[in-house]
Design a protein around this motif. Sequence first.
Motif, PDB file in Angstrom:
ATOM      1  N   LEU A 143       0.827  -1.207   0.000  1.00  0.00           N
ATOM      2  CA  LEU A 143       0.000   0.000   0.000  1.00  0.00           C
ATOM      3  C   LEU A 143       0.862   1.257   0.000  1.00  0.00           C
ATOM      4  O   LEU A 143       0.552   2.230  -0.700  1.00  0.00           O
ATOM      5  CB  LEU A 143      -0.927  -0.004   1.209  1.00  0.00           C
ATOM      6  CG  LEU A 143      -2.062  -1.033   1.198  1.00  0.00           C
ATOM      7  CD1 LEU A 143      -2.793  -1.020   2.529  1.00  0.00           C
ATOM      8  CD2 LEU A 143      -3.047  -0.752   0.062  1.00  0.00           C
ATOM      9  N   ALA A 144       1.936   1.245   0.793  1.00  0.00           N
ATOM     10  CA  ALA A 144       2.817   2.410   0.848  1.00  0.00           C
ATOM     11  C   ALA A 144       3.437   2.690  -0.515  1.00  0.00           C
ATOM     12  O   ALA A 144       3.605   3.853  -0.908  1.00  0.00           O
ATOM     13  CB  ALA A 144       3.907   2.188   1.896  1.00  0.00           C
ATOM     14  N   MET A 145       3.770   1.646  -1.248  1.00  0.00           N
ATOM     15  CA  MET A 145       4.339   1.834  -2.579  1.00  0.00           C
ATOM     16  C   MET A 145       3.335   2.507  -3.505  1.00  0.00           C
ATOM     17  O   MET A 145       3.691   3.380  -4.310  1.00  0.00           O
ATOM     18  CB  MET A 145       4.774   0.489  -3.153  1.00  0.00           C
ATOM     19  CG  MET A 145       5.899  -0.176  -2.384  1.00  0.00           C
ATOM     20  SD  MET A 145       6.406  -1.737  -3.109  1.00  0.00           S
ATOM     21  CE  MET A 145       7.222  -1.127  -4.589  1.00  0.00           C
ATOM     22  N   LEU A 146       2.077   2.109  -3.394  1.00  0.00           N
ATOM     23  CA  LEU A 146       1.059   2.682  -4.275  1.00  0.00           C
ATOM     24  C   LEU A 146       0.559   4.032  -3.787  1.00  0.00           C
ATOM     25  O   LEU A 146      -0.158   4.728  -4.520  1.00  0.00           O
ATOM     26  CB  LEU A 146      -0.120   1.707  -4.409  1.00  0.00           C
ATOM     27  CG  LEU A 146       0.204   0.362  -5.061  1.00  0.00           C
ATOM     28  CD1 LEU A 146      -1.077  -0.420  -5.320  1.00  0.00           C
ATOM     29  CD2 LEU A 146       0.964   0.535  -6.366  1.00  0.00           C
ATOM     30  N   ASP A 147       0.912   4.405  -2.545  1.00  0.00           N
ATOM     31  CA  ASP A 147       0.577   5.754  -2.073  1.00  0.00           C
ATOM     32  C   ASP A 147       1.390   6.806  -2.820  1.00  0.00           C
ATOM     33  O   ASP A 147       1.008   7.974  -2.877  1.00  0.00           O
ATOM     34  CB  ASP A 147       0.864   5.872  -0.569  1.00  0.00           C
ATOM     35  CG  ASP A 147      -0.194   5.168   0.276  1.00  0.00           C
ATOM     36  OD1 ASP A 147      -1.298   4.941  -0.241  1.00  0.00           O
ATOM     37  OD2 ASP A 147       0.104   4.849   1.448  1.00  0.00           O
ATOM     38  N   GLU A 148       2.534   6.395  -3.362  1.00  0.00           N
ATOM     39  CA  GLU A 148       3.366   7.314  -4.131  1.00  0.00           C
ATOM     40  C   GLU A 148       2.742   7.543  -5.516  1.00  0.00           C
ATOM     41  O   GLU A 148       1.952   6.729  -6.000  1.00  0.00           O
ATOM     42  CB  GLU A 148       4.774   6.729  -4.300  1.00  0.00           C
ATOM     43  CG  GLU A 148       5.482   6.448  -2.986  1.00  0.00           C
ATOM     44  CD  GLU A 148       6.768   5.678  -3.176  1.00  0.00           C
ATOM     45  OE1 GLU A 148       7.134   5.413  -4.347  1.00  0.00           O
ATOM     46  OE2 GLU A 148       7.402   5.330  -2.171  1.00  0.00           O
ATOM     47  N   LYS A 149       3.136   8.628  -6.137  1.00  0.00           N
ATOM     48  CA  LYS A 149       2.690   8.881  -7.508  1.00  0.00           C
ATOM     49  C   LYS A 149       3.483   7.992  -8.447  1.00  0.00           C
ATOM     50  O   LYS A 149       4.709   8.069  -8.507  1.00  0.00           O
ATOM     51  CB  LYS A 149       2.894  10.353  -7.881  1.00  0.00           C
ATOM     52  CG  LYS A 149       2.377  10.681  -9.279  1.00  0.00           C
ATOM     53  CD  LYS A 149       2.588  12.146  -9.613  1.00  0.00           C
ATOM     54  CE  LYS A 149       2.084  12.448 -11.026  1.00  0.00           C
ATOM     55  NZ  LYS A 149       2.298  13.872 -11.393  1.00  0.00           N
ATOM     56  N   ILE A 150       2.788   7.114  -9.146  1.00  0.00           N
ATOM     57  CA  ILE A 150       3.449   6.164 -10.043  1.00  0.00           C
ATOM     58  C   ILE A 150       3.114   6.534 -11.482  1.00  0.00           C
ATOM     59  O   ILE A 150       1.937   6.546 -11.871  1.00  0.00           O
ATOM     60  CB  ILE A 150       2.994   4.719  -9.747  1.00  0.00           C
ATOM     61  CG1 ILE A 150       3.315   4.363  -8.293  1.00  0.00           C
ATOM     62  CG2 ILE A 150       3.667   3.740 -10.702  1.00  0.00           C
ATOM     63  CD1 ILE A 150       2.812   2.992  -7.888  1.00  0.00           C
TER      64      ILE A 150
END
Length: 590
Positions: A143-150
């Motif tokens: 989830l933390a990874m996807l909280d970033e702008k990708i």
Amino acid sequence: MKVDSHVDGGEREGIRTDVDRPALDERSDAWLVGRARELLAITQAGERGDLARHVDEMDHLLAQTRRRDEPRLVGQLLRAATAIRVVDTESAAAAGDMADEFLSHARDHKLVVLEADAHALRGTRLLMIGEEDDALSEVAVGLAMLDEKIEPDPMFGSRTWHVLMTSTLMDLGTVLAQLGVYEVADQVMKKANRHIRNGAGSHDISVHLLTRTRLQLGWGLRLERAGQDEEAAQHFAEAAAMAEGIELPFKESLFRRKPDRTAAEQVPVIGAAHALANPSSAHLERLAGLLELAPQRELIFVAIALARCLEQCAHVEEAVEALGAVQKRLHTTTIEQGLYLCLIREFARLSSIAGADDGGERTASALQLYVSELEAQLSDQRLSRKTTLDTRREHERLSRKHGAIARQALQDPLTGLPNRRALDERLEELSARVGGKPLAIALVDLDGFKGVNDRMSHADGDDVLRVIASTVRDTLRGSDMVARYGGDEFIVLLPGAPLRPAAAALRRAADAVAQLPHDLSHGVTLSVGVVSLRPGETAARALARADAAMYQAKRKGGNDVVAVSGDETDAPETVEEPATDPAWVLPNGT
């Protein structure tokens, strides 16, 4: 992708469950990915009898993609090979190595969406073997990874990227739902809606609706345990609406199906959703048939739905018998605690109605009291999990942010490659320890890049730089460094590589760029000069020799690799070098 029809007993259509394996090296990348999706669809539908055979075929597909050595293709097949193994407890227990390889591959190649999905599938596996706390930690990282702008990865293509984002979000949401953190699971799954609209086909829509239907049913049953019947009814109604919405995409999905029957008649969770929203005798025959088809988790939904429909028809004893039979089937299996508790609660409730004497009623009443007390404890556990998830997610987010700040000082912001500072540090480090180990240094310049900026725009030029940087990076070994030197120039460091193998590897990178679709590369190619660092030679001198070799490649028309041995320039195949260091093996056998 065209799906071949398959007939079973003259009725079933959809997926091929028996495939003549042609020479896989004759198949396209799209075919390999498509077949992997078919195999996953079989297992997602609950058809586990031939799981070992499907896993074996998936492994053959994966082996073929490894030979092709394209990181994004390998990543997609690693994802499929992991997902097909975490469908039941037995196979999940043995899936650790595959899940770890998937994570390492995605991380090494900076495939952020696949890396997040690897954490989700690791969480799924851990949950199935009873490691709930570790599963929660995996989900927090994802989830933390996807909280970033990708930013979308153009090398995947828009549709594939959105499909991968959908799968990742749904995998994370599924683990959260099984942990009982329904509120967060619902938020995560709703994020998938945008990606569904942008890239999904009928099968992806069907999987999305099925997963969200399961979520709503589990959520509703949990609310009933807490005495919140009105809120539970709203979730059952929402599940029924999703079940209704799946009918059209289901007809065009990859799931095996009978074309003359509805999804509600063939998919256990869909039939259960309609019945739980509106229990009646109309569902009895359908649910009785679905009870035989349902996998473990959906078995509870179908059993409770059947029991409530029987209760509506005043067949309470039959309802109790049906629930008791399912409880015995699940007694020795691993099933999520909260959902199993729903089955026991329903059994206790109906037993109290069916009890013919005070003793029976008292026993059922005591069991219901026990369930109520246990539900209070589970409620506290859910709150604790939610708090733990939020804390770990925030910790991971801050850790990644701190790491990102540190990386930014050494990273080119446009391409994501190491920048000049990082290159200087690495080159100094490698130069100091060369000794008897070779070090190849290459200077790469883009042919025709200025024309892209002139004809189109600098934004288009930036896109070309990103695509080519990613292509070169993916073509070489993980230990090789590809850094942006400035403008449209890049430096490649190949530690342990003698000149001839290094030149061959760079030729392979140049070929990969030349073969990119024109809408990605706009015809840009590479001119490469490569040298071996000599004993006692400064890095500046080696770079000057590489620069001279690169200009010779330019004068020969570009899209070429020129190697420098000694003071002369030669084509790679004419370079005389000592025997190759056995520790250095070219990618893909080149």
